[in-house]
Enzyme design. Structure first.
Site, PDB file in Angstrom:
ATOM      1  N   ARG A  42       0.818  -1.223   0.000  1.00 47.68           N
ATOM      2  CA  ARG A  42       0.000   0.000   0.000  1.00 47.68           C
ATOM      3  C   ARG A  42       0.848   1.267   0.000  1.00 47.68           C
ATOM      4  NH1 ARG A  42      -4.398  -0.613   4.561  1.00 47.68           N
ATOM      5  NH2 ARG A  42      -2.448  -1.095   5.579  1.00 47.68           N
ATOM      6  N   LYS A  86       1.432 -19.340   6.135  1.00 42.39           N
ATOM      7  CA  LYS A  86       0.627 -19.615   7.302  1.00 42.39           C
ATOM      8  C   LYS A  86       0.366 -18.315   8.060  1.00 42.39           C
ATOM      9  CE  LYS A  86       2.593 -21.110  11.318  1.00 42.39           C
ATOM     10  NZ  LYS A  86       3.324 -20.133  12.124  1.00 42.39           N
ATOM     11  N   HIS A  94       7.426 -23.338   6.161  1.00 35.54           N
ATOM     12  CA  HIS A  94       8.862 -23.141   5.894  1.00 35.54           C
ATOM     13  C   HIS A  94       9.706 -24.279   6.472  1.00 35.54           C
ATOM     14  CE1 HIS A  94       9.126 -21.322   9.921  1.00 35.54           C
ATOM     15  NE2 HIS A  94      10.433 -21.474   9.831  1.00 35.54           N
ATOM     16  N   LYS A 151      13.549 -26.490   5.071  1.00 36.70           N
ATOM     17  CA  LYS A 151      14.825 -26.621   5.777  1.00 36.70           C
ATOM     18  C   LYS A 151      15.561 -27.837   5.237  1.00 36.70           C
ATOM     19  CE  LYS A 151      13.180 -24.575  10.100  1.00 36.70           C
ATOM     20  NZ  LYS A 151      14.029 -23.478  10.536  1.00 36.70           N
ATOM     21  N   ASP A 200       0.241 -22.446  16.284  1.00 42.36           N
ATOM     22  CA  ASP A 200       1.396 -21.773  15.672  1.00 42.36           C
ATOM     23  C   ASP A 200       2.460 -22.775  15.207  1.00 42.36           C
ATOM     24  OD1 ASP A 200       2.920 -19.332  15.072  1.00 42.36           O
ATOM     25  OD2 ASP A 200       4.229 -19.938  16.727  1.00 42.36           O
ATOM     26  N   HIS A 257       4.169 -27.066  11.481  1.00 47.75           N
ATOM     27  CA  HIS A 257       5.569 -27.508  11.421  1.00 47.75           C
ATOM     28  C   HIS A 257       5.788 -28.888  12.047  1.00 47.75           C
ATOM     29  CE1 HIS A 257       6.041 -23.451  10.228  1.00 47.75           C
ATOM     30  NE2 HIS A 257       6.226 -22.909  11.407  1.00 47.75           N
ATOM     31  N   LYS A 298       8.283 -21.486  23.813  1.00 47.96           N
ATOM     32  CA  LYS A 298       9.070 -20.246  23.773  1.00 47.96           C
ATOM     33  C   LYS A 298       9.773 -20.059  25.110  1.00 47.96           C
ATOM     34  CE  LYS A 298       6.925 -18.831  19.929  1.00 47.96           C
ATOM     35  NZ  LYS A 298       7.604 -18.944  18.645  1.00 47.96           N
TER      36      LYS A 298
END
Ligand code: BG6
Length: 484
Positions: free
Chosen positions: A51, A148, A178, A182, A235, A240, A331
């Site tokens: 944009r 995703k 992704h 790898k 997530d 994954h 995490k």
């Protein structure tokens, strides 16, 4: 060993969301690295669209900066950089306002490979897909690339698939996970299907259990708003980790061919048993190590979203009946490490009197960092003191075994973008795969919601919540240590 770089056909790659984080951190630097490797044909072009009201010169200046920041200085050859930048163009395009399409149409060539990368919020996918067709920009062989999150449950994924299917064939849709790009993840297939060594043992008769760990040290600060609506299951696991599990558990495809591979992965997902309440542990990191806790990072003091999850999963088929797969990801854990560990069973009978040193054979595939393979085997402890057993690693680091090439693996995005241009969908998720993964995930989330389940707190820099240890202890097993 020098890898062969096969230039791809001439292409126009349009990046929607070209000023965004993914384009700047991954896509543009990745394309530049492919250019340095000699894979971009001379008339390949990259068109940024977003944009912001930028000129092409301003977009090139932006690309120059991001390449300087994200590409190894050793690769930053000035002449190659100028050449790369000269292939970039920019169009200010606002999908919702419907402006900028004409400018885009004037730039996209009809007679080269056309790829449209939707690096934008999923709510815009439908408008983009429709616009590309309605404006007569996308030719019959055009490809679209979507990132995703691909939906947040089965219903939204189905709706998204239907929206895209209204404008593009499945063979034109490249859904990126992704992790599949790898190098070491692809190596899982090479290790399994290019060696006879493992496959005869690759089943419940010989494998005690599988552990898949994706541990991160970072928190969710900076993307708390997105993450808090998602959580570790959506997530990381639905996509994954599910893909890793599939590559470990799937039957050998008849050929390394997109649909043959994806058919086999789909069978695994469909064979996943529903996960019982006692087979899941969720956690939320506390403040510590100088960083805020999850609730603060997420900007939601009453959040019940998990930043850690561990699950015991069963694949209900002949090959895997009785072999649990333990998955965990989180995490702010003690180290950044991703690995798959396959623990084999005991030999049926020990011929040695002193078996105290005996340990299970373990095959560890390290995805990151220090990519490599480690096979733990038993040998005789050196020395004259009788026959005592000791476990030693047969350790192969790709960096050591493959020299410079092993140390400098291409980023997942580089590989995947080139696969889009080549028209190879093997490493992309098919629509039915994504839907099957959500169909397995949805009841887990519904169960949490029905029970008002809350994640357990865990210390930042730890290995996750205590109960995750129990998940394995009660089966008489232990998690591997999380360390680099
Ligand atoms: C992304 C997730 O898909 O993968 C992130 O949204 C996560 O939360 C990331 O940090 C991990 O990727 P990698 O390549 O760093 O292991």
């Amino acid at each position: 060993m020098v890898s062969r770089v096969i230039p791809v056909d001439p292409f126009d790659l349009v990046i929607f969301g070209a000023t965004g984080d993914l384009a700047q951190r991954k896509i543009l630097p990745g394309l530049f690295r492919r250019h340095v490797a000699g894979q971009m044909p001379t008339d390949a072009r990259v068109i940024g669209a977003a944009r912001s009201d930028l000129s092409s010169a301003e977009f090139r200046a932006m690309a120059r900066e991001t390449i300087a920041a994200h590409v190894d200085p050793a690769l930053q050859d000035a002449a190659l950089l100028e050449d790369f930048l000269s292939r970039l163009d920019y169009v200010a395009l606002d999908v919702q306002a419907g402006t900028g399409w004409e400018a885009l149409r004037s730039l996209v060539r009809p007679d080269v490979v056309q790829a449209f990368y939707f690096s934008v919020a999923p709510v815009l996918f439908g408008d983009l897909a429709e616009g590309l067709q309605a404006q007569g920009i996308a030719g019959p062989g055009a490809r679209i690339v979507v990132e995703k999150p691909f939906g947040r449950d089965l219903a939204s994924a189905q709706a998204l698939n239907a929206t895209l299917a209204a404008h593009f064939e499945e063979s034109q849709i490249y859904r990126i996970d992704h992790y599949l790009g790898k190098e070491t993840v692809q190596n899982l297939m090479a290790v399994r299907f290019a060696n006879i060594l493992f496959e005869p043992l690759w089943n419940a008769q010989y494998i005690d259990h599988v552990q898949i760990t994706v541990a991160e040290t970072v928190g969710v600060g900076g993307r708390g708003a997105y993450y808090d609506r998602s959580g570790a299951l959506r997530d990381m696991v639905q996509n994954h980790m599910m893909q890793l599990l599939c590559l470990i558990a799937m039957e050998p495809p008849w050929h390394f061919d997109p649909d043959a591979v994806r058919d086999e992965k789909l069978k695994v997902i469909r064979a996943l048993q529903p996960v019982g309440r006692g087979d899941i542990v969720r956690g939320q990191y506390l403040a510590g190590g100088g960083g805020p806790g999850y609730l603060e990072d997420a900007g939601n003091p009453s959040s019940d979203t998990e930043s850690y999850i561990a699950l015991r999963v069963h694949v209900a088929n002949w090959r895997w009946k009785g072999t649990p797969f333990y998955l965990r990801t989180g995490k702010r854990l003690r180290a950044r490490t991703s690995e798959i560990a396959i623990t084999f069973k005991e030999p049926p009978h020990s011929i040695f009197d002193d078996a105290r040193g005996w340990r299970e054979n373990v095959l560890v595939i390290r995805l990151q960092p220090n990519e490599g393979i480690n096979l733990k085997v038993m040998i005789k402890e050196p020395g004259p003191g009788g026959m005592r057993l000791v476990q030693v690693p047969l350790d192969m680091s790709f960096a050591t075994a493959l020299g410079a090439e092993g140390a400098d693996m291409p980023d997942a995005y580089e590989r995947l973008i080139m696969d889009v241009i080549r028209g190879n969908q093997t490493l992309f998720m098919r629509g039915d795969e994504v839907e099957a993964a959500w169909a397995w995930t949805d009841p887990i989330i519904a169960g949490w919601q029905a029970r008002g389940d809350r994640p357990q707190p865990y210390d930042a820099g730890s290995s996750g919540p205590e109960d995750a240890l129990m998940l394995m202890h009660r089966d008489g097993r232990r998690w591997r240590e999380i360390r680099e």
